[in-house]
Design a protein around this motif. Structure first.
Motif, PDB file in Angstrom:
ATOM      1  N   ILE A  30      -0.934  12.524   4.483  1.00  0.00           N
ATOM      2  CA  ILE A  30      -0.701  11.336   5.312  1.00  0.00           C
ATOM      3  C   ILE A  30      -1.938  10.434   5.309  1.00  0.00           C
ATOM      4  N   LEU A  31      -3.124  11.086   5.353  1.00  0.00           N
ATOM      5  CA  LEU A  31      -4.352  10.303   5.447  1.00  0.00           C
ATOM      6  C   LEU A  31      -4.792   9.761   4.091  1.00  0.00           C
ATOM      7  N   GLY A  32      -4.062  10.085   3.034  1.00  0.00           N
ATOM      8  CA  GLY A  32      -4.420   9.627   1.694  1.00  0.00           C
ATOM      9  C   GLY A  32      -4.397   8.125   1.542  1.00  0.00           C
ATOM     10  N   LEU A  33      -3.676   7.449   2.434  1.00  0.00           N
ATOM     11  CA  LEU A  33      -3.607   5.991   2.341  1.00  0.00           C
ATOM     12  C   LEU A  33      -4.453   5.299   3.406  1.00  0.00           C
ATOM     13  N   TYR A  34      -5.220   6.109   4.193  1.00  0.00           N
ATOM     14  CA  TYR A  34      -5.961   5.545   5.319  1.00  0.00           C
ATOM     15  C   TYR A  34      -6.913   4.441   4.876  1.00  0.00           C
ATOM     16  N   ASN A  35      -7.609   4.662   3.738  1.00  0.00           N
ATOM     17  CA  ASN A  35      -8.522   3.637   3.224  1.00  0.00           C
ATOM     18  C   ASN A  35      -7.803   2.311   3.014  1.00  0.00           C
ATOM     19  N   TYR A  36      -6.575   2.378   2.492  1.00  0.00           N
ATOM     20  CA  TYR A  36      -5.850   1.149   2.193  1.00  0.00           C
ATOM     21  C   TYR A  36      -5.364   0.474   3.467  1.00  0.00           C
ATOM     22  N   TRP A  37      -5.060   1.276   4.487  1.00  0.00           N
ATOM     23  CA  TRP A  37      -4.669   0.656   5.770  1.00  0.00           C
ATOM     24  C   TRP A  37      -5.864  -0.060   6.376  1.00  0.00           C
ATOM     25  N   VAL A  38      -7.048   0.586   6.325  1.00  0.00           N
ATOM     26  CA  VAL A  38      -8.247  -0.079   6.857  1.00  0.00           C
ATOM     27  C   VAL A  38      -8.523  -1.352   6.061  1.00  0.00           C
ATOM     28  N   PHE A  39      -8.319  -1.284   4.737  1.00  0.00           N
ATOM     29  CA  PHE A  39      -8.449  -2.496   3.913  1.00  0.00           C
ATOM     30  C   PHE A  39      -7.536  -3.588   4.455  1.00  0.00           C
ATOM     31  N   ALA A  40      -6.260  -3.245   4.730  1.00  0.00           N
ATOM     32  CA  ALA A  40      -5.305  -4.249   5.206  1.00  0.00           C
ATOM     33  C   ALA A  40      -5.743  -4.810   6.554  1.00  0.00           C
ATOM     34  N   ILE A  41      -6.186  -3.912   7.464  1.00  0.00           N
ATOM     35  CA  ILE A  41      -6.560  -4.374   8.810  1.00  0.00           C
ATOM     36  C   ILE A  41      -7.780  -5.311   8.727  1.00  0.00           C
ATOM     37  N   LEU A  42      -8.787  -4.911   7.934  1.00  0.00           N
ATOM     38  CA  LEU A  42      -9.992  -5.753   7.813  1.00  0.00           C
ATOM     39  C   LEU A  42      -9.641  -7.111   7.210  1.00  0.00           C
ATOM     40  N   LEU A  43      -8.766  -7.084   6.188  1.00  0.00           N
ATOM     41  CA  LEU A  43      -8.341  -8.325   5.550  1.00  0.00           C
ATOM     42  C   LEU A  43      -7.695  -9.263   6.571  1.00  0.00           C
ATOM     43  N   LEU A  44      -6.841  -8.665   7.443  1.00  0.00           N
ATOM     44  CA  LEU A  44      -6.125  -9.476   8.422  1.00  0.00           C
ATOM     45  C   LEU A  44      -7.075  -9.985   9.513  1.00  0.00           C
ATOM     46  N   ILE A  45      -8.059  -9.135   9.900  1.00  0.00           N
ATOM     47  CA  ILE A  45      -9.044  -9.598  10.889  1.00  0.00           C
ATOM     48  C   ILE A  45      -9.793 -10.815  10.332  1.00  0.00           C
ATOM     49  N   GLY A  46     -10.196 -10.719   9.058  1.00  0.00           N
ATOM     50  CA  GLY A  46     -10.903 -11.838   8.437  1.00  0.00           C
ATOM     51  C   GLY A  46     -10.036 -13.084   8.374  1.00  0.00           C
TER      52      GLY A  46
ATOM     53  N   THR B 197       0.825  -1.212   0.000  1.00  0.00           N
ATOM     54  CA  THR B 197       0.000   0.000   0.000  1.00  0.00           C
ATOM     55  C   THR B 197       0.861   1.264   0.000  1.00  0.00           C
ATOM     56  N   MET B 198       2.106   1.174   0.484  1.00  0.00           N
ATOM     57  CA  MET B 198       2.971   2.362   0.476  1.00  0.00           C
ATOM     58  C   MET B 198       3.195   2.872  -0.948  1.00  0.00           C
ATOM     59  N   GLU B 199       3.116   1.963  -1.917  1.00  0.00           N
ATOM     60  CA  GLU B 199       3.342   2.335  -3.311  1.00  0.00           C
ATOM     61  C   GLU B 199       2.070   2.849  -3.982  1.00  0.00           C
ATOM     62  N   PHE B 200       0.923   2.724  -3.270  1.00  0.00           N
ATOM     63  CA  PHE B 200      -0.341   3.086  -3.905  1.00  0.00           C
ATOM     64  C   PHE B 200      -0.416   4.592  -4.153  1.00  0.00           C
ATOM     65  N   PRO B 201      -1.124   4.995  -5.225  1.00  0.00           N
ATOM     66  CA  PRO B 201      -1.443   6.413  -5.368  1.00  0.00           C
ATOM     67  C   PRO B 201      -2.392   6.813  -4.251  1.00  0.00           C
ATOM     68  N   ILE B 202      -2.271   8.040  -3.736  1.00  0.00           N
ATOM     69  CA  ILE B 202      -3.143   8.411  -2.619  1.00  0.00           C
ATOM     70  C   ILE B 202      -4.577   8.539  -3.106  1.00  0.00           C
ATOM     71  N   LEU B 203      -5.485   8.459  -2.118  1.00  0.00           N
ATOM     72  CA  LEU B 203      -6.919   8.446  -2.429  1.00  0.00           C
ATOM     73  C   LEU B 203      -7.306   9.700  -3.221  1.00  0.00           C
ATOM     74  N   GLY B 204      -8.021   9.510  -4.315  1.00  0.00           N
ATOM     75  CA  GLY B 204      -8.535  10.629  -5.094  1.00  0.00           C
ATOM     76  C   GLY B 204      -7.556  11.176  -6.111  1.00  0.00           C
ATOM     77  N   ASP B 205      -6.421  10.510  -6.295  1.00  0.00           N
ATOM     78  CA  ASP B 205      -5.438  10.956  -7.278  1.00  0.00           C
ATOM     79  C   ASP B 205      -5.969  10.647  -8.687  1.00  0.00           C
ATOM     80  N   GLY B 206      -6.290  11.703  -9.425  1.00  0.00           N
ATOM     81  CA  GLY B 206      -6.874  11.526 -10.749  1.00  0.00           C
ATOM     82  C   GLY B 206      -5.908  10.972 -11.774  1.00  0.00           C
ATOM     83  N   SER B 207      -4.582  10.998 -11.480  1.00  0.00           N
ATOM     84  CA  SER B 207      -3.608  10.502 -12.457  1.00  0.00           C
ATOM     85  C   SER B 207      -3.179   9.066 -12.156  1.00  0.00           C
TER      86      SER B 207
END
Lengths: 323, 120
Positions: free
Chosen positions: B3-19, A104-114
């Motif tokens: 910093i919070l731009g990846l929060y959705n993906y962290w929650v995805f990871a946590i939920l996946l691991l809980i499951g 996930t560290m490599e992911f584009p941040i949420l809402g990145d249109g590119s």
């Protein structure tokens, strides 16, 4: 503001998921999964996925909870054995965590249109839908027309699941009027009357979602589950035996097959008219009009199949004789 | 915000691991299915998080709409919409298996079922 709401929903989802896993009472776990699905639906809505939010609310918070409760009633309400294999779980969870979090560290941040996901076919769908299909809802256009072949396969998967449930549990037996074993919640007057008032409104909403799916969020999958939820509510209130007399499970299963057949039949018709499979342009003299006709027909098939499959599965659980 | 731009993906990871954790450690078959459902929901969240575009709106284009409106990506939504309905159907199939196991063994705990199988 929306980000605060979003963070709250996501955090609540983690809390509820932990509670689901921790509780030893399966009844509580089933109710909590309903709450989990509802939070998930709200979160999908925040992420601009109105169609998916509608589906998740109808399926996850509505029908899935009833299926879990039906299975729990036929098996056991409590977990008896304690959790085990902690070592294996720790190893699997920790190694998966490392891989996913690094990913996930490599992911584009949420809402990145590119982001790469927005560069491939999606712009083409968004650009060409008004011109080729001429329906406002791009999700419906992709689901029913551009990728109609995938959806056909999914309808048959849903039908296959119903066949599997029926072959495991059998068709429920029909009790006659005098030896009906349960009368549902009809002795609970308030629930009974308020519930009965709601049923026609839910069905009306389901029909709106079905036929307005080209223009707003909606379509056969959502409408099918909403209508099934209304009829499951009826069966819960009036008793399964009465509901099964009015809508025999064999008829419901036949309707599920008919829905899938309508979808496949539209595909066959387009082939016979000289087009590609599920290319609705040949259905009418005007290609755009043909697309409208094709989408309406297959959405009707999907709605019929999904509603009937959900009801068939519900009755298979509810009418199963405890052995 | 960054910093919070990846929060959705962290929650995805946590939920996946809980499951995943529930599927491995819980011996109760119904609970394993609930764990699988959480795992599945995590993947739905991953896909839907990818569709969001800043300043975008749901991909419903009214006739005669202005050209400069940004729409979110419809493709992940289509995938997940059908996956949700397929998911509940397969879950129902799993629950039917749980009911049949209960009828055949009298229990739905994995360890007891395995020990009964060994005794035969």
């Amino acid at each position: 503001m929306i980000i605060v709401f979003s963070l709250f929903l996501l955090t609540m989802m983690v809390v509820v998921a932990l509670a689901v896993v921790e509780t030893r009472n399966l009844f509580a776990a089933a109710m909590l999964t309903g709450i989990f699905s509802f939070l998930m639906a709200a979160n999908f809505f925040v992420l601009d996925a109105a169609d998916v939010a509608l589906t998740e609310a109808a399926v996850g918070a509505g029908v899935a909870t009833v299926f879990f409760l039906g299975a729990i009633a036929l098996s056991s309400e409590h977990e008896h054995s304690a959790s085990r294999k902690f070592g294996l779980a720790l190893l699997a969870v920790a190694s998966t965590a490392v891989v996913i979090l690094l990913g996930t560290m490599e992911f584009p941040i949420l809402g990145d249109g590119s982001a790469p996901v927005h560069q491939h076919v999606a712009p083409w769908y968004l650009e060409k839908t008004p011109e080729l299909i001429h329906v406002p809802n791009v999700v419906t256009a992709v689901l029913a027309s551009f990728r109609g072949y995938d959806t056909l396969g999914e309808v048959f998967v849903v039908l296959t699941a119903a066949i599997g449930v029926l072959s495991l549990l059998g068709f429920p037996r029909n009790n006659s009027e005098e030896n009906a074993v349960n009368d549902g919640l009809s002795h609970q007057k308030i629930l009974h009357i308020v519930g009965k008032l709601l049923i026609p409104l839910i069905i009306l909403f389901g029909l709106y979602v079905q036929f307005h799916g080209d223009f707003g969020p909606g379509g056969g999958f959502q409408a099918g589950t909403i209508i099934a939820a209304a009829l499951i509510l009826y069966a819960l209130l009036s008793g399964g035996d009465r509901a099964r007399r009015q809508m025999p499970p064999r008829l419901l299963f036949g309707m599920a097959c008919l829905g899938a057949f309508i979808y496949a039949g539209v595909g066959g018709t387009t082939l016979l008219l000289g087009g590609n499979l599920l290319d609705y342009s040949v259905l009418s003299h005007d290609p755009v009009h043909g697309q409208h006709l094709g989408i309406m027909l297959i959405e009707f098939g999907v709605g019929l199949a999904v509603a009937s499959v959900m009801l068939t599965i519900y009755h298979a659980f509810a009418g199963h004789e405890h052995r | 915000m960054e910093i919070l731009g990846l929060y959705n993906y962290w929650v995805f990871a946590i939920l996946l691991l809980i499951g995943l954790y529930a599927v491995i450690t819980k011996p109760n078959f119904t609970k394993k299915l609930i764990g699988l459902n959480i795992f599945q929901a995590a993947i739905f969240l991953l896909y839907i998080s990818m569709d969001k575009v800043d300043g975008g709106t749901a991909p419903i284009i009214p006739h005669g709409a202005a050209k400069d409106i940004i729409y979110s990506n419809p493709v992940p939504q289509v995938l997940i919409l059908t996956a949700i309905v397929v998911g509940i159907s397969t879950t129902a199939l799993g629950l039917a298996l749980v009911v049949r196991i209960r009828e055949a063994y009298g229990t739905i705990e994995e360890d007891k079922v395995i020990s009964m199988d060994r005794d035969q």
